[in-house]
Enzyme design. Structure first.
Site, PDB file in Angstrom:
ATOM      1  N   ASP A  29       0.844  -1.694  -0.296  1.00  0.00           N
ATOM      2  CA  ASP A  29       0.064   0.374  -0.110  1.00  0.00           C
ATOM      3  C   ASP A  29       0.959   1.249  -0.127  1.00  0.00           C
ATOM      4  O   ASP A  29       0.404   1.929   0.728  1.00  0.00           O
ATOM      5  CB  ASP A  29      -0.780   0.096   1.054  1.00  0.00           C
ATOM      6  CG  ASP A  29      -1.831  -0.932   1.154  1.00  0.00           C
ATOM      7  OD1 ASP A  29      -2.086  -1.814   0.288  1.00  0.00           O
ATOM      8  OD2 ASP A  29      -3.043  -1.418   1.792  1.00  0.00           O
ATOM      9  N   LYS A 134      -6.389  -4.848  -3.446  1.00  0.00           N
ATOM     10  CA  LYS A 134      -7.049  -5.674  -2.199  1.00  0.00           C
ATOM     11  C   LYS A 134      -8.271  -4.576  -1.395  1.00  0.00           C
ATOM     12  O   LYS A 134      -8.057  -3.819  -1.101  1.00  0.00           O
ATOM     13  CB  LYS A 134      -5.833  -6.149  -1.145  1.00  0.00           C
ATOM     14  CG  LYS A 134      -5.381  -4.638  -0.124  1.00  0.00           C
ATOM     15  CD  LYS A 134      -4.247  -5.334   0.646  1.00  0.00           C
ATOM     16  CE  LYS A 134      -3.193  -4.509   1.442  1.00  0.00           C
ATOM     17  NZ  LYS A 134      -4.495  -3.547   2.003  1.00  0.00           N
ATOM     18  N   CYS A 167      -1.940  -2.729   7.947  1.00  0.00           N
ATOM     19  CA  CYS A 167      -1.633  -3.323   6.375  1.00  0.00           C
ATOM     20  C   CYS A 167      -0.633  -4.450   6.668  1.00  0.00           C
ATOM     21  O   CYS A 167      -0.842  -5.137   5.636  1.00  0.00           O
ATOM     22  CB  CYS A 167      -1.849  -2.741   5.399  1.00  0.00           C
ATOM     23  SG  CYS A 167      -3.793  -2.039   5.100  1.00  0.00           S
TER      24      CYS A 167
HETATM   25  C1  C5J Z   1      -3.291   0.713   5.205  1.00  0.00           C
HETATM   26  C2  C5J Z   1      -4.661   1.834   6.474  1.00  0.00           C
HETATM   27  N1  C5J Z   1      -2.040   0.886   3.778  1.00  0.00           N
HETATM   28  N2  C5J Z   1      -4.324   2.537   8.103  1.00  0.00           N
HETATM   29  N3  C5J Z   1      -4.940   1.567   5.416  1.00  0.00           N
HETATM   30  O1  C5J Z   1      -2.455   0.335   6.360  1.00  0.00           O
HETATM   31  O2  C5J Z   1      -6.004   1.971   6.652  1.00  0.00           O
END
Ligand code: C5J
Length: 225
Positions: A29, A134, A167
């Site tokens: 991400d 995802k 994540c």
């Molecule tokens: C991720 C989030 N990528 N913190 N998303 O950690 O909502």
């Protein structure tokens, strides 16, 4: 690299032994809306510099993986433009003024195809590198990541990206339950919250490495050299 030789990286709770050709770099991400000034993350009041410090060490690790033609994969958190894969509970969580699917500073928030949903240019995927879209926090939930890893004979993962406690942690836990060894380089993962960064890493390596190992990018690069 064609041989199955094993390398050793100094790590906690003990050295991480890995066979490079069976070890993917999995970058979680690293999206514009989370990392860039003017993105959704900053709009929510977060200090994006806490995440941006991961860019350079990730760039170096990515360059090393690419130089050796080792497997690299990327993930993006987000949803279909019609939001049909967005659970109502996720959409309303937090009761914020702006939520997933609404117009944000870089397009609709966490919607596939929007500018903010894409990966930052510094770490942009090559066409040959799978990008896993995802809908959840974990990279294995409702994706074909496990099948792709199995098809490529990958049993070990270097997991980097953001955020450490959300994540990254969720993905490491999912991977661990599916039998993968995970190493997390601490300088390549980031959280908006320093205390979550510390605890997110402690949780991975606690109890003899209950979810995996923690090290740093320089130690991995030294092992590969
Ligand atoms: C991720 C989030 N990528 N913190 N998303 O950690 O909502």
């Amino acid at each position: 690299m064609t041989s199955d030789h094993s390398l050793s990286v100094p790590a906690e709770p003990y050295p991480f032994e890995f066979a490079p050709e069976h070890c993917a770099l999995l970058m979680i991400d690293l999206q514009r809306d989370f990392l860039e000034p003017g993105g959704f993350g900053e709009m929510l009041g977060n200090d994006v510099s806490q995440l941006r410090r991961v860019i350079e060490p990730n760039r170096q690790l990515l360059a090393a993986w690419r130089a050796r033609a080792l497997p690299v994969m990327h993930t993006r958190e987000g949803h279909r433009p019609d939001l049909s894969d967005l659970p109502p509970a996720k959409r309303i969580r937090g009761h914020g003024k702006t939520s997933i699917g609404d117009a944000g500073p870089m397009g609709r928030i966490l919607v596939r195809g929007e500018a903010g949903h894409d990966i930052i240019p510094e770490l942009y995927p090559l066409r040959s590198e799978p990008v896993i879209d995802k809908p959840g926090k974990g990279a294995f939930f409702a994706t074909d990541l496990h099948a792709i890893l199995q098809n490529k004979g990958i049993t070990q993962l270097i997991v980097t990206g953001v955020t450490t406690e959300v994540c990254v942690n969720t993905t490491v836990r999912e991977a661990n339950d599916r039998g993968y060894d995970c190493l997390v380089p601490e300088d390549c993962v980031g959280s908006y919250f320093p205390e979550f960064q510390t605890m997110g890493l402690k949780m991975i390596k606690a109890q003899g490495g209950i979810f995996g190992w923690v090290s740093d990018s320089n130690s991995i690069l030294a092992a590969l050299a």
